[in-house]
Each structure stands twice: as C-alpha cells, then as structure tokens.
Design a protein around this motif. Sequence first.
Motif, PDB file in Angstrom:
ATOM      1  N   TYR A 346      -0.514  31.448   2.400  1.00  0.00           N
ATOM      2  CA  TYR A 346       0.490  32.974   2.965  1.00  0.00           C
ATOM      3  C   TYR A 346      -1.066  34.002   3.544  1.00  0.00           C
ATOM      4  N   SER A 347      -0.743  34.364   4.960  1.00  0.00           N
ATOM      5  CA  SER A 347      -1.986  34.741   4.875  1.00  0.00           C
ATOM      6  C   SER A 347      -1.923  36.233   5.805  1.00  0.00           C
ATOM      7  N   PHE A 348      -2.674  37.810   5.142  1.00  0.00           N
ATOM      8  CA  PHE A 348      -2.683  39.049   5.926  1.00  0.00           C
ATOM      9  C   PHE A 348      -3.919  39.565   7.196  1.00  0.00           C
ATOM     10  N   CYS A 349      -2.798  40.000   8.346  1.00  0.00           N
ATOM     11  CA  CYS A 349      -3.637  40.128   9.410  1.00  0.00           C
ATOM     12  C   CYS A 349      -3.752  41.414   9.428  1.00  0.00           C
ATOM     13  N   GLY A 350      -4.405  41.748  10.149  1.00  0.00           N
ATOM     14  CA  GLY A 350      -4.696  43.584  10.824  1.00  0.00           C
ATOM     15  C   GLY A 350      -5.004  43.082  12.155  1.00  0.00           C
ATOM     16  N   ALA A 351      -5.315  44.500  12.547  1.00  0.00           N
ATOM     17  CA  ALA A 351      -5.181  44.962  14.053  1.00  0.00           C
ATOM     18  C   ALA A 351      -7.168  43.940  14.529  1.00  0.00           C
ATOM     19  N   ASP A 352      -7.994  44.109  13.313  1.00  0.00           N
ATOM     20  CA  ASP A 352      -9.523  43.687  13.983  1.00  0.00           C
ATOM     21  C   ASP A 352      -9.320  42.202  13.631  1.00  0.00           C
ATOM     22  N   GLU A 353      -8.457  41.873  12.763  1.00  0.00           N
ATOM     23  CA  GLU A 353      -8.238  40.293  12.871  1.00  0.00           C
ATOM     24  C   GLU A 353      -7.436  38.795  13.577  1.00  0.00           C
ATOM     25  N   LYS A 354      -6.925  39.808  14.765  1.00  0.00           N
ATOM     26  CA  LYS A 354      -5.804  38.719  15.343  1.00  0.00           C
ATOM     27  C   LYS A 354      -7.308  37.668  16.510  1.00  0.00           C
ATOM     28  N   ASN A 355      -8.287  38.498  16.523  1.00  0.00           N
ATOM     29  CA  ASN A 355      -8.919  37.014  16.820  1.00  0.00           C
ATOM     30  C   ASN A 355      -9.357  36.254  15.808  1.00  0.00           C
ATOM     31  N   TYR A 356      -9.220  36.039  14.756  1.00  0.00           N
ATOM     32  CA  TYR A 356      -9.315  34.905  13.533  1.00  0.00           C
ATOM     33  C   TYR A 356      -8.176  33.978  13.882  1.00  0.00           C
ATOM     34  N   VAL A 357      -7.423  34.865  13.721  1.00  0.00           N
ATOM     35  CA  VAL A 357      -5.374  34.259  13.563  1.00  0.00           C
ATOM     36  C   VAL A 357      -6.036  33.063  15.278  1.00  0.00           C
ATOM     37  N   THR A 358      -6.333  33.272  16.308  1.00  0.00           N
ATOM     38  CA  THR A 358      -6.363  32.630  17.870  1.00  0.00           C
ATOM     39  C   THR A 358      -7.200  31.469  16.962  1.00  0.00           C
ATOM     40  N   THR A 359      -8.410  30.783  17.002  1.00  0.00           N
ATOM     41  CA  THR A 359      -9.017  30.351  16.937  1.00  0.00           C
ATOM     42  C   THR A 359      -9.009  29.298  15.892  1.00  0.00           C
ATOM     43  N   ILE A 360      -7.869  30.007  14.534  1.00  0.00           N
ATOM     44  CA  ILE A 360      -7.530  28.994  13.506  1.00  0.00           C
ATOM     45  C   ILE A 360      -6.818  28.390  14.334  1.00  0.00           C
ATOM     46  N   GLN A 361      -5.678  28.569  14.387  1.00  0.00           N
ATOM     47  CA  GLN A 361      -4.260  28.205  15.621  1.00  0.00           C
ATOM     48  C   GLN A 361      -4.664  26.805  16.431  1.00  0.00           C
ATOM     49  N   GLN A 362      -6.296  27.114  17.012  1.00  0.00           N
ATOM     50  CA  GLN A 362      -6.558  26.140  18.224  1.00  0.00           C
ATOM     51  C   GLN A 362      -7.011  25.036  17.195  1.00  0.00           C
ATOM     52  N   LEU A 363      -8.416  25.269  16.218  1.00  0.00           N
ATOM     53  CA  LEU A 363      -8.270  24.212  15.590  1.00  0.00           C
ATOM     54  C   LEU A 363      -7.572  23.274  15.205  1.00  0.00           C
ATOM     55  N   LEU A 364      -5.734  24.138  13.562  1.00  0.00           N
ATOM     56  CA  LEU A 364      -4.810  23.917  13.229  1.00  0.00           C
ATOM     57  C   LEU A 364      -4.043  23.136  14.475  1.00  0.00           C
ATOM     58  N   GLN A 365      -4.050  23.393  15.651  1.00  0.00           N
ATOM     59  CA  GLN A 365      -3.179  22.737  17.161  1.00  0.00           C
ATOM     60  C   GLN A 365      -1.820  22.769  16.495  1.00  0.00           C
ATOM     61  N   ILE A 366      -1.619  24.043  15.908  1.00  0.00           N
ATOM     62  CA  ILE A 366      -0.060  24.861  15.661  1.00  0.00           C
ATOM     63  C   ILE A 366      -0.716  26.475  15.576  1.00  0.00           C
ATOM     64  N   ALA A 367       0.914  26.510  16.446  1.00  0.00           N
ATOM     65  CA  ALA A 367       1.397  28.194  15.846  1.00  0.00           C
ATOM     66  C   ALA A 367       1.372  28.329  13.943  1.00  0.00           C
ATOM     67  N   ILE A 368       0.974  29.375  13.549  1.00  0.00           N
ATOM     68  CA  ILE A 368       1.574  30.239  12.729  1.00  0.00           C
ATOM     69  C   ILE A 368       2.506  30.383  12.127  1.00  0.00           C
ATOM     70  N   PRO A 369       3.871  29.959  11.437  1.00  0.00           N
ATOM     71  CA  PRO A 369       4.887  30.631  11.627  1.00  0.00           C
ATOM     72  C   PRO A 369       4.786  32.218  11.407  1.00  0.00           C
ATOM     73  N   VAL A 370       5.690  33.108  11.952  1.00  0.00           N
ATOM     74  CA  VAL A 370       4.791  34.731  11.200  1.00  0.00           C
ATOM     75  C   VAL A 370       6.351  35.030  10.848  1.00  0.00           C
ATOM     76  N   GLU A 371       6.125  35.928   9.456  1.00  0.00           N
ATOM     77  CA  GLU A 371       7.074  36.306   9.350  1.00  0.00           C
ATOM     78  C   GLU A 371       7.359  37.924   9.948  1.00  0.00           C
ATOM     79  N   GLU A 372       8.042  38.582   9.669  1.00  0.00           N
ATOM     80  CA  GLU A 372       8.140  40.003  11.082  1.00  0.00           C
ATOM     81  C   GLU A 372       9.376  40.436   9.710  1.00  0.00           C
TER      82      GLU A 372
END
Length: 413
Positions: A346-372
């Motif tokens: 489970y990952s918590f992403c604040g407004a200032d961490e959005k860039n981290y999600v982008t680089t993580i997903q690029q490395l994983l080569q998948i989009a992490i499912p978002v729980e809204e």
Amino acid sequence: MSFTDLKLIDPLLKAIEEQGYTQPTAVQLQTIPQVLAGKDVITSAQTGTGKTAAFALPILQLLSEKQDAPRGNRTIKALIVSPTRELALQIGNNFKAYGRHTNLRTTVIFGGISEKPQVDVLTKGVDILIATPGRLIDLEKQGIINLDDVEVLVLDEADLMLDMGFIDDVKHIDNLCPKEKQILLFSATMPYKVEQLAHTILKWPERIEVTTTSSAAKNIGQVLYYVPKRNKIELCLHLLRNEIEGSILIFRRTKFGVDKLEGALTKNGYKVETIHGDKSQTDRQEALKKFKNGLVNILIATDVAARGIDISELDAVINFDLPNIPETYIHRIGRTGRAGSSGMAYSFCGADEKNYVTTIQQLLQIAIPVEESHPYPLDPKAKPITHKSKDSGSKHKKGRKSVASKKKKKRWY
C-alpha cells in the motif's frame, strides 16, 4: 538446475537441504560459478533474491578446500563488510547455517555493544569475519584484527554503504587487505558512486544483473492512495481498522516520522515496534524479535534501518512516505510475497510525491492501481506545499536602521 549442478561440496549440499532449499535462485546460478572460478564480481540484486547464499556458499567451499591451519591458529581469510548491524547479523546467521558441516569458524562484529565478547572470539582465531566498518577499523587500530591473510573481500549493500558515508572507510579497509585478493561487490542499485568505487578497487570484474521488477509485481498486489500529507496518519488508521491485517512493515523517510507515527498508532491501541538509526543495538534487536515472534504485528522503520531484516512471513508493506529512488520502492515491496507466497503493498502519495510515482511506474513498466474510494482523497489540482515565508531574509528593509541606532552612532567620515 540444482545445487549439485553448481559443483558444490557435500557438506554444503547437506546444509542447503537442511535449510529446505531445493533449487538455486537466478542470482545464485549466475554468481556462484564466477566466485568459485576466483573472479572479481559485481552483482546487482535486491534483498530477497538469495544473494547472501550467492557469496556465502562459494566462499565456504573455497576456504574448506584450502583449510590446513590448526584450530587455534586461524587467521581471517574472508572479510564481509556490511553497512548495518542487522544485516551483519543476518549474514553471520547464513554463514553459520551453510557452514555447519565444515570446520570453518565465523564471527560477527559491530558497534553499539561491548567490544570484549567480540575481542575474546577474535583472539581465539576465526576464518570468516562479518563486520560493520566502524567497529572493524576500531579493532584493527587496536591491533586486535589483522587482515594480512584476507583472500576474499565482500562489500555487501554497497549503495547503502556509500549513502551512509562509508566511502573512505571502505577504501581504507581495502588497503588494509592484501593487494592480491578476490573482491565481490553486491548492491541493490548501481548509482554512479558505486560504479566509481568498483572501477577503483576491482580488477576486470564479471558483471551480474538480476532484474526483479517483473517478479516484484507477480506475487505482490500493489495499490496507490492519493492523500493530502496532513491526512496520511488518518488514512493509515482507516486501513488498519478496515482492510490491512497480519504482520505489517511501514516505511517512513525520517526517524522523526517513525516516532510520530508510532505515537499515533499506540494511542489508538495498536501494538507497534520501531527501528531507526538513533535506537541502540539492543533496542533494535528486541523490537525485531517481538515482531518476528508475533508479540507486535506492526513494525515502523526507515530504509537504512530496514536493510538486512529478514522477515519470512510478511503480509503487507505500507509506503507511508514514497521513496525518491524508484529501486528503493521495489526493494521495500519485495519484503512481502516471498518464496511464492502473496503479499500486499500500500502506497500513500501526497501532492509533493507525484513525481516519485511516475519514476516508480517507469521502472516497474506497469501502472500501479489507484484506490479512489477512501475518506481522504487528494484534490487532483493540489500542488506541493512550499514552505516559504512571505518576507525572505531580514524583516528590515536593506539599509534601514532603528531610530536609536541613528542617534547613537557617529560617522567616522
């Protein structure tokens, strides 16, 4: 392919079988033959891929074949340098388990506890020494440790070692050992400074890279929550009450963050232990013991403190703070879903961490499912909070003086 195909000796094969391992992992398959051939090796692999056995097994074999010293006349032939106490202890346990049917003696030394018991063991003579840099250099300066006979030097978790500022210590330790030796360097990631170190001290190394991005995604369910920073603790409590069960490892970026979250969870009735760099070695080991034995089910840690923790049955990992290095994310979530079992991240992403999600997903080569659908959604337009005061610098305008100052001071010109 089996361990027998790797041409390991019978005492090691017997110990491997007793440990319950049947097939070598990818990192073991690629690394063991190179080490047995006497080559310098750089291996890039994350925790949980079996890399300790990848260097422990061939080292035990090489030393067993050469062993001729009487029991009381042993000298250090293999030196394994580890950045953290927990990791050093874990490596020591692995060497003892794999080498139980050999006549080799292993010991572990680290700071934070009394030197005397460690000195007593060293005085009797050991074949294999696992050490953290500080305590190793301390005891060498005192003349208790002699590294003149080291044949194999292992630098484990080299990226973390350099992040913790051990670069000069590592070079010093390398110089204390004989020039002609085999060097094995293991690292979860390969940043430029690790490459630079490798170039400085290794000779024509074999490079082994075990990519674990796809396997990280295979057994582990991943879910991402966009949440304002101020609501992360409430979201954590909400998930612990309604969704996340079992043994849980929570990652925070700072020691202060670890302590703050511990206070909030304890106040809400949860049994929690923490480990970070400011805790004594005894407290860290006690916290880990309670977590492993199930006396508490939540462990909060920083990345540095969590390296080397071997927890076989972990149900979930919570990235309370997202890491700014994408490989660290894989490293963290790889602690659950081990040995074929499933796990959740489970990952918590604040407004200032959005860039981290982008680089993580690029490395994983998948989009992490978002729980809204959760009680604390982040406004999609929310921007990172910048902590800037309205008036930068002095509250006085440039050149402004108080009335009193003007009256009292006389110009010299």
